[in-house]
Design a protein around this motif. Structure first.
Motif, PDB file in Angstrom:
ATOM      1  N   ALA A  96       0.655  -1.237   0.172  1.00  0.00           N
ATOM      2  CA  ALA A  96       0.015   0.039   0.060  1.00  0.00           C
ATOM      3  C   ALA A  96       0.943   1.297  -0.039  1.00  0.00           C
ATOM      4  N   THR A  97       1.661   1.190   0.736  1.00  0.00           N
ATOM      5  CA  THR A  97       2.586   2.399   0.696  1.00  0.00           C
ATOM      6  C   THR A  97       3.493   2.728  -0.483  1.00  0.00           C
ATOM      7  N   VAL A  98       4.117   1.865  -1.234  1.00  0.00           N
ATOM      8  CA  VAL A  98       4.846   1.890  -2.497  1.00  0.00           C
ATOM      9  C   VAL A  98       3.964   2.256  -3.353  1.00  0.00           C
ATOM     10  N   ASN A  99       2.609   1.674  -3.536  1.00  0.00           N
ATOM     11  CA  ASN A  99       1.567   2.071  -4.444  1.00  0.00           C
ATOM     12  C   ASN A  99       1.306   3.579  -4.114  1.00  0.00           C
ATOM     13  N   ARG A 100       1.160   4.023  -3.020  1.00  0.00           N
ATOM     14  CA  ARG A 100       0.607   5.567  -2.677  1.00  0.00           C
ATOM     15  C   ARG A 100       1.625   6.510  -3.021  1.00  0.00           C
ATOM     16  N   ASN A 101       2.829   6.276  -2.238  1.00  0.00           N
ATOM     17  CA  ASN A 101       3.687   7.129  -2.074  1.00  0.00           C
ATOM     18  C   ASN A 101       5.009   7.395  -3.188  1.00  0.00           C
ATOM     19  N   PHE A 102       5.340   6.271  -3.733  1.00  0.00           N
ATOM     20  CA  PHE A 102       6.426   6.175  -4.366  1.00  0.00           C
ATOM     21  C   PHE A 102       6.212   6.604  -6.068  1.00  0.00           C
ATOM     22  N   LEU A 103       7.114   7.381  -6.483  1.00  0.00           N
ATOM     23  CA  LEU A 103       7.147   7.742  -7.894  1.00  0.00           C
ATOM     24  C   LEU A 103       7.698   6.630  -8.637  1.00  0.00           C
ATOM     25  N   GLY A 104       6.773   6.552  -9.920  1.00  0.00           N
ATOM     26  CA  GLY A 104       7.355   5.525 -10.936  1.00  0.00           C
ATOM     27  C   GLY A 104       6.714   4.270 -10.825  1.00  0.00           C
ATOM     28  N   THR A 105       6.519   3.517 -11.902  1.00  0.00           N
ATOM     29  CA  THR A 105       5.800   1.973 -11.693  1.00  0.00           C
ATOM     30  C   THR A 105       6.537   1.196 -12.663  1.00  0.00           C
ATOM     31  N   LEU A 106       7.822   1.278 -13.036  1.00  0.00           N
ATOM     32  CA  LEU A 106       8.344   0.553 -13.996  1.00  0.00           C
ATOM     33  C   LEU A 106       8.847  -0.950 -13.428  1.00  0.00           C
ATOM     34  N   GLY A 107       9.562  -0.919 -12.255  1.00  0.00           N
ATOM     35  CA  GLY A 107      10.030  -2.114 -11.637  1.00  0.00           C
ATOM     36  C   GLY A 107      10.020  -2.228 -10.254  1.00  0.00           C
ATOM     37  N   ALA A 108      10.024  -3.121  -9.713  1.00  0.00           N
ATOM     38  CA  ALA A 108      10.028  -3.331  -8.178  1.00  0.00           C
ATOM     39  C   ALA A 108      10.682  -4.680  -7.568  1.00  0.00           C
ATOM     40  N   ASN A 109      11.679  -4.713  -6.944  1.00  0.00           N
ATOM     41  CA  ASN A 109      12.168  -5.829  -6.486  1.00  0.00           C
ATOM     42  C   ASN A 109      11.647  -6.292  -5.018  1.00  0.00           C
ATOM     43  N   VAL A 110      11.395  -7.628  -4.900  1.00  0.00           N
ATOM     44  CA  VAL A 110      10.915  -7.968  -3.675  1.00  0.00           C
ATOM     45  C   VAL A 110      11.644  -9.212  -3.104  1.00  0.00           C
TER      46      VAL A 110
END
Length: 166
Positions: free
Chosen positions: A17-31
């Motif tokens: 929820a935090t990264v979807n709401r507060n972070f800019l950009g949506t190209l890639g995410a590492n988990v």
């Protein structure tokens, strides 16, 4: 730096929820998550990844693998507008022409070989050059960049030799 509360599924849900709401950009995410934790969370982990609004999600891997796979969709998560482009509009690759693709998910081993073998995980051998502990990462990266700038089959043996020295 940001610190989030919770543990287990609650922490994962808060993180998504935090990264979807507060972070800019949506190209890639590492988990990064231990396989035992992924297994314990089960459907909760898969559902959290489905809610993560990124074009490529790399679980214990590198998002660049999504780009390197020509059949995979590569681009920002759908929904950006010309007034709020962020990571882009549209996709590249998608050689299978999958209509309305949202994301690509790539997975990899949590531990490099041979430790992965001891934990029952499948891992590439040798260590992938994008691993932090890969000894040849700098050399392999330079060779890959030179190949990208001017592709040639003659450059491939050097790339593979460097990667196998990781």
């Amino acid at each position: 730096m940001i610190e989030l509360p919770g543990s287990g599924q609650g922490f994962l849900d808060t993180s998504v929820a935090t990264v979807n709401r507060n972070f800019l950009g949506t190209l890639g995410a590492n988990v990064i998550a231990e396989p035992s934790v992924i297994k314990k969370l089960g459907a909760g982990f898969r559902n959290a990844m489905a809610r993560l609004e990124y074009g490529t999600i790399a679980i214990n891997s590198w998002t660049g693998l999504g780009f390197l796979t020509a059949t995979a969709f590569w681009g920002a998560f759908p929904g950006h507008t010309i007034d709020n482009v962020q990571s882009g509009i549209g996709v590249v690759h998608n050689a299978l022409l999958i209509d309305s693709a949202e994301r690509t998910v790539v997975t990899g081993p949590f531990r490099p070989f041979p430790r992965s073998f001891a934990h029952g995980e499948f891992a590439l051998f040798p260590k992938p050059p994008w691993f932090v502990t890969a000894r040849s990462a700098q050399k392999a990266g330079a060779l890959l960049a030179a190949f990208a700038a001017k592709p040639s089959w003659a450059k491939m043996p050097g790339i593979f030799i460097s990667a196998f020295r990781a």
